[in-house]
Write an enzyme that holds these catalytic residues in place. Structure first.
Site, PDB file in Angstrom:
ATOM      1  N   ASP A   1       0.825  -1.210   0.000  1.00 22.37           N
ATOM      2  CA  ASP A   1       0.000   0.000   0.000  1.00 22.37           C
ATOM      3  C   ASP A   1       0.860   1.261   0.000  1.00 22.37           C
ATOM      4  O   ASP A   1       2.019   1.244   0.422  1.00 22.37           O
ATOM      5  CB  ASP A   1      -0.896   0.033   1.244  1.00 22.37           C
ATOM      6  CG  ASP A   1      -2.008  -0.999   1.202  1.00 22.37           C
ATOM      7  OD1 ASP A   1      -2.084  -1.750   0.219  1.00 22.37           O
ATOM      8  OD2 ASP A   1      -2.795  -1.057   2.167  1.00 22.37           O
TER       9      ASP A   1
ATOM     10  N   HIS B   1       3.919  -1.970   3.357  1.00 18.81           N
ATOM     11  CA  HIS B   1       3.889  -0.590   2.868  1.00 18.81           C
ATOM     12  C   HIS B   1       5.243  -0.216   2.264  1.00 18.81           C
ATOM     13  O   HIS B   1       6.270  -0.321   2.942  1.00 18.81           O
ATOM     14  CB  HIS B   1       3.516   0.361   4.006  1.00 18.81           C
ATOM     15  CG  HIS B   1       2.171   0.062   4.599  1.00 18.81           C
ATOM     16  ND1 HIS B   1       1.974  -0.972   5.506  1.00 18.81           N
ATOM     17  CD2 HIS B   1       0.951   0.631   4.398  1.00 18.81           C
ATOM     18  CE1 HIS B   1       0.693  -1.014   5.848  1.00 18.81           C
ATOM     19  NE2 HIS B   1       0.055  -0.051   5.188  1.00 18.81           N
TER      20      HIS B   1
END
Length: 478
Positions: free
Chosen positions: A45, A189
């Site tokens: 993400d 991430h």
């Protein structure tokens, strides 16, 4: 101030908190875990990041694995060559909003604009549209479940706190190792510039990930794209391959359902405390009420009378705990409906007696409620009126379907049956009708009423009150 607090309470629970809770616990209209035995899914993400994403792509290429990148639109716009590289190296691209804003604080229109803008950017750079969407922080709102949402929502089964540097390589690797098995959807991430993240946290993530990729290689586990995992998951279900662990899954779902019901009933207690609801029959709490000004549109009643904005009303609320108890102990939907009818027959006379001696009820014009009853209330003297079209009616319908699948004993089955019946409506009874029909405890019930009601529900089970989800908890139509 009380009305403002109530409005905020409604918005956070009705629009955001409960949909997110249900999607997380039950996977309602989201994909969060597969049934694959040897394949898992790495997802990333917040990128692409000009420094850390290239290092991540090099690492994935070295181990020959594929992943899914849920990109932030403005980051993709600034790093177009990097987005093109993600696509060309065979990874899947999904959407993580144009800006990293929570869906709780955006209107449905603004969320849609964020998704569409990011999809346009991805298409212009790669030549392919995106089909998958992950809301920031995994926070869904009510309209994310709408059929008009053309992207498949993907959450995760493993999150590890890798956006903070203090987690350290060892601890992060250990957390990931516990989830390293087939079917898991792992979220990491590759960018540390979003709110709450440490700028260089992806450095720790890359170190831990390399250790996990090496371990996965020795175990014969392979990371695949989300679209591939979903395809394999659906094929396995269709072919009946996955049969093991069925009893365990049922027990887990039952346990999670119990948690959701407990939270929902706890929410109801808070609602009662804030709104100062009174119970009509304390020894058998089925209906609650409060006296308040009507805030909706003008509604015609009998004999040329109208319910106007500002008129005093008795607002009715069902008791969700009682409805849930009735539902779980009823043999069939018809049995449930008949038991509810008989309870209403006992409590409306109690309400008439209370209203007759309550000074605050002297100026009340009508009983009022919003519920999912489609047939039957007329037999008690209620008028059934359509809610004005708009966000309230539309969101109420979606909301009730979500809660129905959790709280109603046959929720999932009910969602598959006659969804056109599941339309919220307002019910209104002028006070003179209440006193005329139920004003004396010695007044006989109309001889045909019970028979008519039972016959009504036996003819059409899909019109059973789905009020175990109790839309009367929502604010009156504005």
């Amino acid at each position: 101030m009380q009305n403002l607090l109530l409005l905020l309470f409604y918005i956070t629970s009705f629009y955001a908190f409960i949909p997110s809770l249900i999607s997380r616990l039950f996977g309602f209209r989201v994909f969060r875990k597969g049934k694959n035995i040897k394949d898992y899914a790495l997802t990333f993400d917040d990128g692409p990041d000009p420094y850390y994403t290239p290092l991540l792509l090099d690492l994935l290429k070295r181990y020959g694995v594929k992943a899914t990148f849920f990109v932030v639109g403005e980051h993709a716009e600034r790093n177009q060559d990097l987005l093109k590289r993600i696509h060309e190296e065979g990874h899947l691209i999904g959407i993580h909003n144009y800006k990293h804003y929570t869906n709780w604080l955006m209107s449905p229109k603004l969320v849609r604009q964020q998704i569409e803008r990011t999809d346009t950017i991805v298409y212009q750079i790669t030549g392919s549209h995106t089909q998958f969407y992950r809301p920031p922080w995994g926070i869904t709102n009510l309209f994310d479940f709408s059929k008009k949402h053309h992207h498949r929502i993907v959450l995760w089964s493993g999150m590890f706190g890798d956006w903070k540097e203090r987690i350290g390589e060892e601890r992060l690797a250990e957390r990931m190792r516990k989830k390293l098995r087939g079917g898991e959807v792992l979220v990491l991430h590759d960018c540390g510039t979003t709110p709450g993240a440490d700028k260089h946290a992806p450095r720790i993530m890359l170190l831990a990930l390399e250790r996990i990729l090496e371990e996965a290689k020795h175990k014969g586990l392979q990371s695949i794209r989300i679209d591939e995992m979903i395809a394999l998951h659906n094929a396995a279900k269709k072919d009946g391959v996955i049969r093991f662990g069925k009893d365990m899954l049922i027990n887990m779902k039952a346990g999670m359902k119990k948690v959701v019901v407990t939270l929902w009933l706890g929410w109801e207690k808070v609602f009662h405390m804030i709104t100062h609801l009174k119970t009509i029959t304390p020894q058998d709490p089925f209906l609650h009420y409060r006296i308040r000004p009507y805030q909706g549109n003008r509604v015609p009643m009998a004999d040329g009378a109208f319910l106007e904005k500002g008129d005093s009303i008795i607002e009715l609320h069902f008791d969700n705990k009682k409805l849930y108890q009735l539902g779980t102990s009823s043999r069939t939907s018809v049995h449930l409906a008949i038991r509810m009818i008989r309870t209403m027959e006992k409590q409306l006379p109690d309400l008439a007696r209370i209203a007759a001696v309550d000074p605050d009820a002297a100026q009340v014009k009508a009983l009022y409620g919003v519920t999912m009853i489609n047939r039957g209330p007329e037999q008690f003297g209620f008028l059934v009126k359509d809610l004005p079209k708009g966000w309230f009616a539309a969101s109420s319908s979606v909301y009730l379907k979500i809660l129905l699948s959790v709280i109603h004993p046959q929720g999932q089955q009910r969602l598959k049956e006659g969804s056109q019946q599941m339309v919220p409506k307002m019910i209104i009874m002028p006070m003179d009708v209440l006193y005329e029909r139920f004003g004396s405890k010695n007044s006989p019930e109309p001889s045909s009423q019970k028979d008519v009601m039972e016959e009504t529900y036996e003819e059409d089970e899909s019109s059973i009150l789905t009020g175990s989800t109790d839309l009367s908890r929502t604010p009156p139509v504005a």
